[in-house]
Design an enzyme around this catalytic site. Structure first.
Site, PDB file in Angstrom:
ATOM      1  N   ARG A  12      10.888  14.329  -3.209  1.00  0.00           N
ATOM      2  CA  ARG A  12      11.626  15.991  -3.372  1.00  0.00           C
ATOM      3  C   ARG A  12      12.910  15.750  -3.207  1.00  0.00           C
ATOM      4  O   ARG A  12      13.389  14.592  -2.466  1.00  0.00           O
ATOM      5  CB  ARG A  12      10.958  16.967  -2.605  1.00  0.00           C
ATOM      6  CG  ARG A  12      11.148  16.567  -0.840  1.00  0.00           C
ATOM      7  CD  ARG A  12      10.471  17.835  -0.373  1.00  0.00           C
ATOM      8  NE  ARG A  12      10.834  17.677   1.149  1.00  0.00           N
ATOM      9  CZ  ARG A  12      10.133  18.337   2.156  1.00  0.00           C
ATOM     10  NH1 ARG A  12       9.275  19.336   1.672  1.00  0.00           N
ATOM     11  NH2 ARG A  12      10.470  18.312   3.321  1.00  0.00           N
ATOM     12  N   ASP A  48      11.696  25.148  11.931  1.00  0.00           N
ATOM     13  CA  ASP A  48      11.992  23.768  11.326  1.00  0.00           C
ATOM     14  C   ASP A  48      11.659  24.150   9.728  1.00  0.00           C
ATOM     15  O   ASP A  48      11.692  23.030   9.071  1.00  0.00           O
ATOM     16  CB  ASP A  48      10.971  22.880  11.901  1.00  0.00           C
ATOM     17  CG  ASP A  48       9.529  23.386  12.032  1.00  0.00           C
ATOM     18  OD1 ASP A  48       9.221  24.277  12.405  1.00  0.00           O
ATOM     19  OD2 ASP A  48       8.814  22.493  11.103  1.00  0.00           O
TER      20      ASP A  48
END
Length: 492
Positions: free
Chosen positions: A177, A253
């Site tokens: 990604r 996160d």
């Protein structure tokens, strides 16, 4: 040995932030195979798409081989997960291979998810199964086509190994990604929790240079940086809500500094409008429910503010006061961003005092009546064209809608543009096709069985979500009752 193409890496995170990562290599896997390559994205990154489409790409994007100039690493970060703080999380099943510059000069991370165990794996196997990899590929590309800032899928590679999960053995895969960066709120929490102020300062200066370069060297830049992150998150979450998207795991996160959507684990799109919509199997109390996402964004930003206090001002009281002002101002930032998007969905280009109530009023006509959210907005454009039958057909009892429509058409009639132009503009922001949950699941199930055709068809459709496509009517319908209550699962 297979010749690997050149990536022309420029690895600033590795170069400038020693102490914020562990250098690490991906696992050697038995039989990497390129399953899907995002050719357009590869070309945008200046990569040799033809070379990457075969064995070379499979080797690189599985993590098995490291191309020249790469500096693979696992990033360190902390995070609040469902409200509980973990002082050390980090890339437990991923590595940042390196950074490249696009043809326009933009810096982009290339990141592998599912590439094996790292020092941050916390007992996990560091692997990814095929289904979740393809889910992130599909949803990320759909979000990109919808105009939402997001990480993007560059490639999906199968590894030739079996991954063992509670539901049984699954085919292993790795997702490559791309992101503007993988800096998160948790990146700052990691050093703040340890009291490492100088590392925190280095990280903040790095983030500013990467995402807000006009703030470099400015007095008060850390407070300004916090404001910028808040602005980006307000815009992002407003887009989510206006599209009916539920992220599902808004841990600190999983909140990026860049304002991009990251990590599509338990995500879903709503069919029927409901602020309480929650799909994640582990979100048992609805913390990350559809309508609660703005509140959670503010909560996460408060954790970022806490992490930056030592940098904002040496005087604790002054730092707290300044940071608190940013956080308390977030709801207004969000409302402005959401209303801007809502006006566009309603075909309103001007601003009137009652627009907020009008936009919320349309939602109230849907709530509790099993009205499809996406189709209601799409059908509203037809009502603007003079045909309200498709919209009224979505309601079992349209009485409430009729009253709202009267007020809406009166307000819309004051717009300077003619009705036809307004309706066309509405079709450009209200998608006809979204990743319907039942269609996503069907595509993933077929892919796991070796048939990629449904995945490819759905991906192609979602790349043009606003234009009607012949023979695709079923993709614009909500799930049938037989689909049942939808549950999503976190993790790959």
């Amino acid at each position: 040995m297979t010749q690997l193409p050149d990536f022309a890496f420029d690895n600033s995170y590795h170069r400038e932030l020693s102490g914020a990562y562990a250098s690490w290599q991906g696992d050697k896997v038995p039989a990497p195979r390129m399953l899907r390559l995002n050719v357009a994205l590869a070309e945008e990154l200046g990569l040799d798409a033809e070379a990457l489409a075969g064995e070379a790409g499979a080797l690189i994007f599985s993590g098995a081989r490291t191309p020249t100039g790469a500096a693979p690493l696992a990033m360190a970060y902390a995070g609040h997960q469902f409200g509980g703080f973990s002082p050390q999380l980090g890339d437990g099943r991923a590595i940042l291979v390196g950074e490249v510059l696009t043809r326009t000069g933009a810096r982009r991370d290339i990141h592998l998810k599912g590439s094996g165990r790292t020092p941050f794996s916390r007992g996990g196997d560091g692997k990814a199964a095929l289904g979740p990899v393809l889910r992130e590929y599909l949803i990320g590309e759909a979000m990109y086509a919808l105009g939402v800032p997001t990480t993007r899928a560059l490639a999906a590679v199968t590894t030739g190994e079996k991954i063992h999960r509670e539901s049984g053995a699954k085919d292993g895969a790795v997702l490559a990604r791309v992101a503007a960066s993988h800096l998160r709120v948790g990146s700052f929490q990691f050093f703040a929790a340890r009291g490492e102020v100088e590392m925190l300062r280095k990280l903040a200066d790095y983030a500013i240079a990467r995402h807000d370069p006009d703030l470099i060297g400015q007095e008060g830049r850390y407070l300004s940086f916090l404001k910028r992150v808040a602005e980006r998150q307000a815009e992002l979450v407003a887009q989510w809500v206006n599209l009916g998207f539920v992220h599902g795991v808004m841990n600190t996160d999983n909140m990026t500094i860049s304002g991009e959507t990251i990590d599509y684990g338990p995500c879903a799109f709503i069919d029927s409008y409901s602020p309480k919509a929650s799909f994640s199997s582990i979100d048992q109390h609805g913390r990350y429910a559809y309508g609660n996402q703005p509140n959670i964004a503010a909560w996460n930003l408060a954790r970022l503010a806490e992490s930056l206090l030592a940098l904002i001002d040496a005087d604790d009281e002054k730092a707290i006061a300044q940071a608190t002002e940013v956080i308390t101002g977030f709801p207004e930032l969000y409302q402005v961003a959401w209303l801007k998007g809502a006006r566009a969905k309603l075909g309103l280009t001007g601003e009137a005092e009652g627009d907020l109530a009008l936009a919320n009023g349309f939602l109230m006509t849907m709530q509790g009546h099993s009205v499809d959210y996406t189709n209601a907005f799409r059908a509203l454009a037809e009502a603007v064209r003079g045909n309200d039958a498709p919209l009224r057909a979505l309601y079992e009892d349209p009485t409430e809608l009729d009253a709202w429509l009267q007020a809406y058409l009166a307000r819309a009639g004051k717009e300077p543009a003619p009705a036809a132009a307004r309706a066309t503009a509405m079709d450009g922001v209200n998608p006809l096709y979204i990743p319907r949950n039942h269609k996503v699941e069907a595509a993933l199930e077929a892919a796991e069985a070796g048939d990629m055709a449904p995945f490819d068809a759905l991906l192609k459709l979602l790349q043009t979500p606003f234009a009607e496509q012949e023979g695709m009517q079923s993709y614009a319908r909500p799930a049938p009752e037989s689909f049942g209550a939808y549950k999503t699962f976190c993790g790959t």
